[in-house]
Write a protein that holds these residues in place. Structure first.
Motif, PDB file in Angstrom:
ATOM      1  N   TYR A 100       0.843  -1.199   0.000  1.00 23.95           N
ATOM      2  CA  TYR A 100       0.000   0.000   0.000  1.00 23.95           C
ATOM      3  C   TYR A 100       0.873   1.241   0.000  1.00 23.95           C
ATOM      4  CZ  TYR A 100       0.872   1.249   4.876  1.00 23.95           C
ATOM      5  OH  TYR A 100       1.465   1.656   6.043  1.00 23.95           O
ATOM      6  N   ASN A 101       0.310   2.321  -0.506  1.00 25.20           N
ATOM      7  CA  ASN A 101       1.000   3.600  -0.544  1.00 25.20           C
ATOM      8  C   ASN A 101       0.497   4.452   0.620  1.00 25.20           C
ATOM      9  OD1 ASN A 101       1.864   6.237  -1.060  1.00 25.20           O
ATOM     10  ND2 ASN A 101       1.833   5.905  -3.275  1.00 25.20           N
ATOM     11  N   PRO A 102       1.315   4.634   1.674  1.00 25.46           N
ATOM     12  CA  PRO A 102       0.862   5.354   2.865  1.00 25.46           C
ATOM     13  C   PRO A 102       0.576   6.837   2.627  1.00 25.46           C
ATOM     14  CG  PRO A 102       3.182   4.786   3.071  1.00 25.46           C
ATOM     15  CD  PRO A 102       2.675   4.116   1.827  1.00 25.46           C
ATOM     16  N   SER A 103       1.024   7.398   1.512  1.00 23.33           N
ATOM     17  CA  SER A 103       0.696   8.798   1.224  1.00 23.33           C
ATOM     18  C   SER A 103      -0.718   8.925   0.656  1.00 23.33           C
ATOM     19  CB  SER A 103       1.709   9.413   0.250  1.00 23.33           C
ATOM     20  OG  SER A 103       1.559   8.867  -1.047  1.00 23.33           O
ATOM     21  N   LYS A 104      -1.325   7.790   0.291  1.00 21.76           N
ATOM     22  CA  LYS A 104      -2.671   7.811  -0.295  1.00 21.76           C
ATOM     23  C   LYS A 104      -3.741   7.193   0.604  1.00 21.76           C
ATOM     24  CE  LYS A 104      -1.110   7.681  -5.071  1.00 21.76           C
ATOM     25  NZ  LYS A 104      -1.181   6.936  -6.335  1.00 21.76           N
ATOM     26  N   CYS A 105      -3.321   6.415   1.618  1.00 25.42           N
ATOM     27  CA  CYS A 105      -4.312   5.751   2.463  1.00 25.42           C
ATOM     28  C   CYS A 105      -3.686   5.303   3.779  1.00 25.42           C
ATOM     29  CB  CYS A 105      -4.911   4.539   1.759  1.00 25.42           C
ATOM     30  SG  CYS A 105      -3.826   3.096   1.746  1.00 25.42           S
ATOM     31  N   SER A 106      -4.555   4.928   4.685  1.00 30.73           N
ATOM     32  CA  SER A 106      -4.143   4.239   5.910  1.00 30.73           C
ATOM     33  C   SER A 106      -4.813   2.874   5.870  1.00 30.73           C
ATOM     34  CB  SER A 106      -4.620   5.003   7.147  1.00 30.73           C
ATOM     35  OG  SER A 106      -3.978   6.243   7.232  1.00 30.73           O
ATOM     36  N   LEU A 107      -4.053   1.849   6.117  1.00 32.80           N
ATOM     37  CA  LEU A 107      -4.633   0.506   6.134  1.00 32.80           C
ATOM     38  C   LEU A 107      -5.486   0.317   7.379  1.00 32.80           C
ATOM     39  CD1 LEU A 107      -1.785  -1.933   5.015  1.00 32.80           C
ATOM     40  CD2 LEU A 107      -3.730  -1.116   3.683  1.00 32.80           C
ATOM     41  N   SER A 108      -6.442  -0.545   7.278  1.00 31.64           N
ATOM     42  CA  SER A 108      -7.275  -0.909   8.419  1.00 31.64           C
ATOM     43  C   SER A 108      -6.419  -1.557   9.507  1.00 31.64           C
ATOM     44  CB  SER A 108      -8.350  -1.901   7.958  1.00 31.64           C
ATOM     45  OG  SER A 108      -8.965  -2.505   9.070  1.00 31.64           O
ATOM     46  N   ALA A 109      -6.761  -1.283  10.748  1.00 27.83           N
ATOM     47  CA  ALA A 109      -6.081  -1.925  11.875  1.00 27.83           C
ATOM     48  C   ALA A 109      -6.264  -3.438  11.830  1.00 27.83           C
ATOM     49  CB  ALA A 109      -6.603  -1.361  13.189  1.00 27.83           C
ATOM     50  N   MET A 110      -7.319  -3.909  11.196  1.00 28.41           N
ATOM     51  CA  MET A 110      -7.539  -5.355  11.066  1.00 28.41           C
ATOM     52  C   MET A 110      -6.477  -5.994  10.173  1.00 28.41           C
ATOM     53  SD  MET A 110      -9.965  -6.118  13.035  1.00 28.41           S
ATOM     54  CE  MET A 110     -10.363  -7.782  12.538  1.00 28.41           C
ATOM     55  N   ILE A 111      -5.841  -5.203   9.331  1.00 27.91           N
ATOM     56  CA  ILE A 111      -4.746  -5.701   8.489  1.00 27.91           C
ATOM     57  C   ILE A 111      -3.414  -5.455   9.196  1.00 27.91           C
ATOM     58  CG2 ILE A 111      -3.594  -5.529   6.243  1.00 27.91           C
ATOM     59  CD1 ILE A 111      -6.522  -6.608   6.151  1.00 27.91           C
ATOM     60  N   THR A 112      -3.154  -4.212   9.587  1.00 31.29           N
ATOM     61  CA  THR A 112      -1.860  -3.896  10.197  1.00 31.29           C
ATOM     62  C   THR A 112      -1.691  -4.529  11.569  1.00 31.29           C
ATOM     63  OG1 THR A 112      -2.709  -1.814  11.108  1.00 31.29           O
ATOM     64  CG2 THR A 112      -1.633  -1.707   8.948  1.00 31.29           C
ATOM     65  N   GLY A 113      -2.781  -4.791  12.250  1.00 29.24           N
ATOM     66  CA  GLY A 113      -2.699  -5.387  13.575  1.00 29.24           C
ATOM     67  C   GLY A 113      -2.564  -6.897  13.568  1.00 29.24           C
ATOM     68  N   ASP A 114      -2.685  -7.512  12.401  1.00 31.24           N
ATOM     69  CA  ASP A 114      -2.604  -8.969  12.279  1.00 31.24           C
ATOM     70  C   ASP A 114      -1.180  -9.348  11.878  1.00 31.24           C
ATOM     71  OD1 ASP A 114      -2.756 -11.665  11.564  1.00 31.24           O
ATOM     72  OD2 ASP A 114      -4.716 -11.443  10.599  1.00 31.24           O
ATOM     73  N   SER A 115      -0.439  -9.943  12.772  1.00 30.96           N
ATOM     74  CA  SER A 115       0.966 -10.272  12.511  1.00 30.96           C
ATOM     75  C   SER A 115       1.142 -11.326  11.417  1.00 30.96           C
ATOM     76  CB  SER A 115       1.643 -10.737  13.800  1.00 30.96           C
ATOM     77  OG  SER A 115       1.048 -11.933  14.264  1.00 30.96           O
TER      78      SER A 115
END
Length: 136
Positions: A100-115
């Motif tokens: 993902y491109n962090p300058s265009k979006c923030s990922l859902s915590a359900m994705i980033t929080g899942d190791s």
């Protein structure tokens, strides 16, 4: 040669369709089989909907997921379907790499929080290709 399930937004928005096409092409040039190469197509018919058509899409996509060796997902454009595909792949214990491109979006915590998920922020498509070369 790996069988790759490429996930990208379809009904959620096609703003990154050209990027999807370039990623798919890169994967194919690396010698891999992309089971979902249609995700990069300029000619997807988004108006074809309905319970029977949607059921056929679900059956085909989950079959491809079960067949895949790895999931590569471009998640800059949010998509309920892609989120479902990521969870389905995790359930099947298929490795998942999320770009993902962090300058265009923030990922859902359900994705980033899942190791379980391997998260790859990028700022250029060249970064995507370099990362794909190293992980595949």
């Amino acid at each position: 040669m790996k069988k790759i399930y490429f996930a990208g937004s379809i009904r959620g928005g096609r703003v990154d369709a050209d990027l999807y096409k370039q990623i798919i092409s890169h994967l194919q040039h690396m010698g891999h089989k992309v089971l979902t190469e249609h995700v990069g197509s300029d000619h997807l018919c988004l108006s074809e909907q309905g319970r029977d058509r949607d059921a056929a899409i679900y059956e085909q996509d989950t079959a491809w997921l079960r067949e895949s060796d790895v999931v590569i997902a471009e998640c800059t454009c949010p998509s309920l379907g892609v989120g479902y595909e990521l969870a389905y792949a995790e359930h099947l214990e298929i490795p998942v790499h999320v770009f993902y491109n962090p300058s265009k979006c923030s990922l859902s915590a359900m994705i980033t929080g899942d190791s379980y998920f391997h998260i790859h922020p990028y700022s250029s498509k060249e970064e995507i290709f370099t990362t794909l070369n190293s992980i595949l």
